[in-house]
Design a protein around this motif. Structure first.
Motif, PDB file in Angstrom:
ATOM      1  N   VAL A 112      -0.962   6.658   1.052  1.00  0.00           N
ATOM      2  CA  VAL A 112      -0.278   5.083   0.578  1.00  0.00           C
ATOM      3  C   VAL A 112      -1.379   4.229   1.204  1.00  0.00           C
ATOM      4  CG1 VAL A 112       1.480   3.523   1.468  1.00  0.00           C
ATOM      5  CG2 VAL A 112       2.045   5.752   0.871  1.00  0.00           C
ATOM      6  N   TYR A 113      -1.924   4.476   2.133  1.00  0.00           N
ATOM      7  CA  TYR A 113      -3.051   3.311   2.680  1.00  0.00           C
ATOM      8  C   TYR A 113      -4.260   3.525   1.650  1.00  0.00           C
ATOM      9  CZ  TYR A 113      -0.349   3.083   7.034  1.00  0.00           C
ATOM     10  OH  TYR A 113       0.401   2.741   7.915  1.00  0.00           O
ATOM     11  N   GLY A 115      -3.983   4.039  -1.508  1.00  0.00           N
ATOM     12  CA  GLY A 115      -3.727   3.019  -2.669  1.00  0.00           C
ATOM     13  C   GLY A 115      -3.745   1.634  -2.321  1.00  0.00           C
ATOM     14  N   ALA A 116      -3.390   1.115  -0.978  1.00  0.00           N
ATOM     15  CA  ALA A 116      -3.339  -0.184  -0.608  1.00  0.00           C
ATOM     16  C   ALA A 116      -4.725  -0.602  -0.654  1.00  0.00           C
ATOM     17  CB  ALA A 116      -2.694  -0.246   0.695  1.00  0.00           C
ATOM     18  N   PHE A 117      -5.920   0.153  -0.487  1.00  0.00           N
ATOM     19  CA  PHE A 117      -7.103  -0.534  -0.246  1.00  0.00           C
ATOM     20  C   PHE A 117      -7.925  -0.130  -1.522  1.00  0.00           C
ATOM     21  CE2 PHE A 117      -6.674  -0.196   4.293  1.00  0.00           C
ATOM     22  CZ  PHE A 117      -7.231  -1.627   4.693  1.00  0.00           C
ATOM     23  N   ALA A 118      -7.140   0.274  -2.597  1.00  0.00           N
ATOM     24  CA  ALA A 118      -7.593   0.325  -3.938  1.00  0.00           C
ATOM     25  C   ALA A 118      -8.826   1.561  -3.733  1.00  0.00           C
ATOM     26  CB  ALA A 118      -8.205  -0.788  -4.531  1.00  0.00           C
ATOM     27  N   PHE A 119      -8.623   2.512  -2.881  1.00  0.00           N
ATOM     28  CA  PHE A 119      -9.584   3.659  -2.841  1.00  0.00           C
ATOM     29  C   PHE A 119      -9.273   4.644  -3.933  1.00  0.00           C
ATOM     30  CE2 PHE A 119     -10.152   3.025   1.900  1.00  0.00           C
ATOM     31  CZ  PHE A 119     -11.185   1.879   1.802  1.00  0.00           C
ATOM     32  N   TYR A 122      -4.229   4.736  -8.557  1.00  0.00           N
ATOM     33  CA  TYR A 122      -2.827   4.560  -8.280  1.00  0.00           C
ATOM     34  C   TYR A 122      -2.415   3.913  -6.981  1.00  0.00           C
ATOM     35  CZ  TYR A 122      -3.270   8.456  -5.250  1.00  0.00           C
ATOM     36  OH  TYR A 122      -3.596   9.416  -4.125  1.00  0.00           O
ATOM     37  N   ASP A 123      -1.153   3.431  -7.123  1.00  0.00           N
ATOM     38  CA  ASP A 123      -0.358   2.763  -5.899  1.00  0.00           C
ATOM     39  C   ASP A 123       0.850   3.468  -5.497  1.00  0.00           C
ATOM     40  OD1 ASP A 123       0.005   1.169  -3.991  1.00  0.00           O
ATOM     41  OD2 ASP A 123       0.283  -0.798  -4.904  1.00  0.00           O
ATOM     42  N   TYR A 125       2.554   2.769  -3.213  1.00  0.00           N
ATOM     43  CA  TYR A 125       3.546   1.981  -2.093  1.00  0.00           C
ATOM     44  C   TYR A 125       4.541   1.419  -3.258  1.00  0.00           C
ATOM     45  CZ  TYR A 125       5.067  -1.764   0.883  1.00  0.00           C
ATOM     46  OH  TYR A 125       5.609  -2.521   1.553  1.00  0.00           O
ATOM     47  N   TYR A 129       9.786   1.242  -3.788  1.00  0.00           N
ATOM     48  CA  TYR A 129      10.902   0.425  -3.996  1.00  0.00           C
ATOM     49  C   TYR A 129      12.031   0.881  -4.963  1.00  0.00           C
ATOM     50  CZ  TYR A 129       7.767  -3.282  -2.540  1.00  0.00           C
ATOM     51  OH  TYR A 129       7.128  -4.108  -1.709  1.00  0.00           O
ATOM     52  N   SER A 173      11.816  -3.691   5.043  1.00  0.00           N
ATOM     53  CA  SER A 173      11.369  -4.557   4.005  1.00  0.00           C
ATOM     54  C   SER A 173      11.858  -4.510   2.676  1.00  0.00           C
ATOM     55  CB  SER A 173       9.723  -4.384   3.946  1.00  0.00           C
ATOM     56  OG  SER A 173       9.607  -3.045   3.534  1.00  0.00           O
ATOM     57  N   ASP A 178       7.812   1.822   4.029  1.00  0.00           N
ATOM     58  CA  ASP A 178       7.841   0.893   5.455  1.00  0.00           C
ATOM     59  C   ASP A 178       8.893   1.440   6.385  1.00  0.00           C
ATOM     60  OD1 ASP A 178       5.861  -0.718   4.621  1.00  0.00           O
ATOM     61  OD2 ASP A 178       7.035  -2.048   3.664  1.00  0.00           O
ATOM     62  N   PRO A 183       1.652   1.720  10.660  1.00  0.00           N
ATOM     63  CA  PRO A 183       0.336   2.110  11.356  1.00  0.00           C
ATOM     64  C   PRO A 183       0.596   2.625  12.756  1.00  0.00           C
ATOM     65  CG  PRO A 183       0.220   0.166  10.006  1.00  0.00           C
ATOM     66  CD  PRO A 183       1.795   0.523  10.193  1.00  0.00           C
TER      67      PRO A 183
ATOM     68  N   PRO B 186       7.486  -8.072   0.547  1.00  0.00           N
ATOM     69  CA  PRO B 186       6.870  -6.783   0.806  1.00  0.00           C
ATOM     70  C   PRO B 186       5.952  -6.373  -0.079  1.00  0.00           C
ATOM     71  CG  PRO B 186       9.135  -6.710   0.020  1.00  0.00           C
ATOM     72  CD  PRO B 186       8.902  -8.033  -0.226  1.00  0.00           C
ATOM     73  N   PRO B 189       1.564  -1.846   2.790  1.00  0.00           N
ATOM     74  CA  PRO B 189       2.189  -1.059   3.996  1.00  0.00           C
ATOM     75  C   PRO B 189       1.426  -1.287   5.339  1.00  0.00           C
ATOM     76  CG  PRO B 189       0.553   0.263   2.446  1.00  0.00           C
ATOM     77  CD  PRO B 189       0.886  -0.923   1.860  1.00  0.00           C
ATOM     78  N   PHE B 191       0.909  -3.452   7.737  1.00  0.00           N
ATOM     79  CA  PHE B 191       1.775  -4.531   8.566  1.00  0.00           C
ATOM     80  C   PHE B 191       2.037  -5.565   7.406  1.00  0.00           C
ATOM     81  CE2 PHE B 191      -1.150  -2.918  12.084  1.00  0.00           C
ATOM     82  CZ  PHE B 191      -0.034  -2.199  12.696  1.00  0.00           C
ATOM     83  N   PHE B 215      -4.797  -8.941  -3.494  1.00  0.00           N
ATOM     84  CA  PHE B 215      -5.018  -8.215  -2.120  1.00  0.00           C
ATOM     85  C   PHE B 215      -6.407  -8.805  -1.666  1.00  0.00           C
ATOM     86  CE2 PHE B 215      -6.487  -4.767   0.473  1.00  0.00           C
ATOM     87  CZ  PHE B 215      -5.367  -4.723   1.446  1.00  0.00           C
ATOM     88  N   SER B 219     -11.405  -4.383  -0.431  1.00  0.00           N
ATOM     89  CA  SER B 219     -11.397  -4.526  -2.051  1.00  0.00           C
ATOM     90  C   SER B 219     -10.452  -5.737  -2.246  1.00  0.00           C
ATOM     91  CB  SER B 219     -10.691  -3.348  -2.438  1.00  0.00           C
ATOM     92  OG  SER B 219     -11.207  -2.101  -2.237  1.00  0.00           O
ATOM     93  N   TYR B 221      -8.473  -7.219  -5.285  1.00  0.00           N
ATOM     94  CA  TYR B 221      -7.746  -6.742  -6.503  1.00  0.00           C
ATOM     95  C   TYR B 221      -6.553  -7.560  -6.870  1.00  0.00           C
ATOM     96  CZ  TYR B 221      -4.649  -3.560  -4.014  1.00  0.00           C
ATOM     97  OH  TYR B 221      -3.772  -3.091  -3.031  1.00  0.00           O
ATOM     98  N   ARG B 238      -0.380  -3.513 -10.493  1.00  0.00           N
ATOM     99  CA  ARG B 238      -1.695  -3.989 -10.484  1.00  0.00           C
ATOM    100  C   ARG B 238      -2.236  -4.336 -11.711  1.00  0.00           C
ATOM    101  NH1 ARG B 238      -5.233   0.047  -6.993  1.00  0.00           N
ATOM    102  NH2 ARG B 238      -3.488  -0.480  -5.198  1.00  0.00           N
TER     103      ARG B 238
END
Lengths: 217, 383
Positions: A112-113, A115-119, A122-123, A125, A129, A173, A178, A183, B186, B189, B191, B215, B219, B221, B238
């Motif tokens: 998931v992380y 994806g959040a950092f765009a590494f 796909y996402d 996260y 929902y 959230s 979440d 973290p 939201p 993920p 925080f 974001f 990165s 994006y 995205r």
């Protein structure tokens, strides 16, 4: 998306952090936390502190920095407090977060992380929902942990409680991820995994023990 | 004991499923959205337009807040009158100063003048209502929903700089005069940090909207948050796989196709675009345009005839120049006119566009001291 209301989030901010802080402080106190007076004193002091008006309440600042603790972390912290009420009863009981649940949480959080950092393209996260994301995720985790880790009872109970609370309230959230981890919980899980790995490397294997005894005889 | 824990776990899991099933569909509409443009109107070559400037004002600011930045425009309907153009921006001693708050002003179209600024929200009031501290405020973006309520999305930071931003969703039931916070959106993920909002929302055919966000930490994006007609978040997608793009501005080409103009954080310093062919459900990168972008915010709008107009800093470096550019396809742009050309330390930036009737309203940061408002009458040239 089905998101929680702001009033529910405000309440959860206070209650969630109070439970986590109480468990953390008592864990830091070690054996002294086993005394009922200490337990009640710490819980009372934290409850009092959290209920102070805005600038003086720790949750006012914790919320700014970290938002809400995950329901899973709160559930584990709550179980920890429950066990501290009667340490003798729970002596020798399985750890709250055993190795497989900890490793699973690390892997899921890493995905998931990433994806959040765009590494990765796909996402994951966004899937949090989906309506059944929490219940489905918890079901898979419980089945996995129960099958392969006989010490995972408490972790299963915590994840089931987190999924139930999330389904009923959509806290913290509105996103199931979440509810299942944050973290801090991931850091704890990583610590558990590292400790398990260290123990595994330190402990000599049965083959080596036999070999060693064989040399002596 | 083990068996008791197992039983409680099984019961809790079953209860989670029952509660999820009982809660009903999670969002009001998960059908494919479409952009709110004239149905069936083909995209592509469109009639040339003329933009004739008819008014120019500095929106009155708060004398106690000498720095103003990042304005956003919205047309707020009024059941008893013609409605009004409302501007929101942030102002304070300087960007990120503790006294920065969100101000608003209304434009009286008949008399062509702005009302005195009104404080909409400050970080202390917001913190008390949200139950956690807010370090700084920035970038308000307004959107009016299908029942006339004004939604305001505001950047609010936690522990850290702008990279620690969150987006707070506020709602007004009195046509944008006063707001109450609904929630922090939201979006992450970690925080729930590092998402910002800047460009205006794009209207959808179901009377919902796409709110462009990005974001920021590491990165960079862009993403788009889809809102229901009443402003409930529906889904997040995205917008680009590029990691040096931020502050998307989404504009419809027709009912299904749309473009996102992207601020370029790379060394190339040129305006990038991403496109959608399904009303914003999925996006692909479409490369770079012929325009430069000095890592600065750009906004675009679709004029009634189908021509696209963008307000942007056209130089490769610096924000001393501001221009209007037009395009028929979103890929090839032509500078229509220079709006500002200042000295080396002057800044004209962070524009906002609003098409209301046959008028194009433009606001932008004027030397970091005020918000400039310019109005253009939209006309068409005879072929």
């Amino acid at each position: 998306m089905n998101l929680p209301g702001q009033t529910a989030q405000g309440l959860y901010l206070d209650i969630g952090w109070a439970i986590v802080l109480a468990a953390l402080v008592l864990a830091l106190l070690g054996r002294r936390a086993g005394r009922l007076g200490v337990l009640l004193g710490v819980c009372g002091a934290i409850a009092l502190g959290i209920s102070l008006p805005a600038p003086w309440s720790p949750s006012f600042w914790l919320g700014m920095a970290f938002q809400y603790p995950s329901l899973m972390l709160v559930a584990l912290a709550g179980l920890q407090l429950l066990r501290m009420q009667n340490p003798a009863r729970w002596a020798g009981s399985a750890p709250l977060l055993s190795t497989l649940p900890a490793a699973t949480l690390c892997v899921v959080a890493a995905a998931v992380y990433a994806g959040a950092f765009a590494f990765v393209p796909y996402d994951p996260y966004a899937f949090g929902y989906l309506r059944f994301a929490g219940a489905a995720g918890a079901t898979v985790l419980v089945l996995l942990w129960t099958r392969f880790d006989r010490h995972s009872g408490w972790s299963c109970l915590a994840v089931a409680a987190a999924a139930t609370l999330h389904a009923g309230t959509r806290l913290p959230s509105g996103n199931a991820w979440d509810a299942l981890f944050d973290p801090f919980l991931v850091a704890w899980a990583a610590f558990v995994v590292l400790c398990a790995a260290r123990d595994r490397f330190r402990r000599p294997s049965p083959a080596l023990i036999t070999e060693s005894f064989g040399d002596r005889s | 004991m083990e068996s008791r824990i197992r039983t409680v776990t099984a019961l809790a899991i079953a209860l989670a499923w029952i509660l999820d099933i009982a809660s009903g569909p999670s969002s009001p509409t998960r059908v494919a959205p479409a952009f709110a443009v004239a149905a069936g109107k083909p995209a592509g070559p469109s009639a040339p337009v003329t933009l004739t400037e008819v008014a120019r004002h500095l929106i009155p600011g708060d004398p106690g807040k000498p720095s103003s930045h990042s304005s956003s425009l919205a047309f707020v309907p009024d059941p008893n009158g013609p409605g009004s153009v409302v501007a929101y921006w942030f102002a304070g001693a300087r960007e990120s100063a503790p006294d920065v708050g969100i101000l608003s002003s209304r434009y009286d179209v008949a008399h062509r003048r702005w009302t005195a600024p009104r404080a909409v929200v400050d970080r202390h009031a917001l913190a008390l209502e949200m139950d956690f501290f807010v370090r700084r405020l920035g970038n308000p973006v307004a959107w009016v929903d299908s029942v006339g309520r004004v939604h305001l999305f505001v950047v609010a930071t936690g522990l850290g700089g702008w990279a620690a931003s969150r987006v707070v969703h506020l709602l007004s039931d009195d046509r944008g005069h006063s707001f109450r916070p609904l929630r922090v959106l939201p979006l992450s993920p970690l925080f729930n940090t590092s998402h910002l909002v800047r460009a205006p929302a794009t209207a959808l055919a179901d009377r919902g909207a796409l709110v462009p966000l990005h974001f920021e930490i590491g990165s960079k994006y862009p993403v788009a948050l889809r809102l229901s007609p009443t402003g409930e978040p529906v889904e997040i997608v995205r917008v680009s796989s590029d990691e040096t793009s931020l502050q998307p501005s989404i504009v419809a080409l027709d009912g299904e196709r749309g473009l996102a103009l992207l601020r370029d954080h790379s060394d190339a310093r040129s305006l990038k675009i991403a496109g959608t062919d399904d009303g914003g459900r999925s996006w692909t990168d479409r490369g770079r345009t012929n325009l430069s972008n000095p890592n600065s915010s750009v906004v675009a709008a679709r004029l009634p005839g189908g021509v696209l107009v963008a307000a942007l800093n056209p130089a490769r470096e610096g924000r001393t120049e501001l221009a209007l550019a037009v395009s028929h396809d979103g890929q090839d742009w032509k500078i229509e006119r220079m709006l500002e050309s200042g000295a080396r330390d002057e800044e004209f930036s962070y524009p906002s566009l609003l098409v209301a009737g046959n008028a194009l309203h433009l606001t932008y940061t004027y030397k970091r001291q005020a918000i400039m408002h310019r109005v253009f009458r939209i006309g068409t040239l005879a072929p």
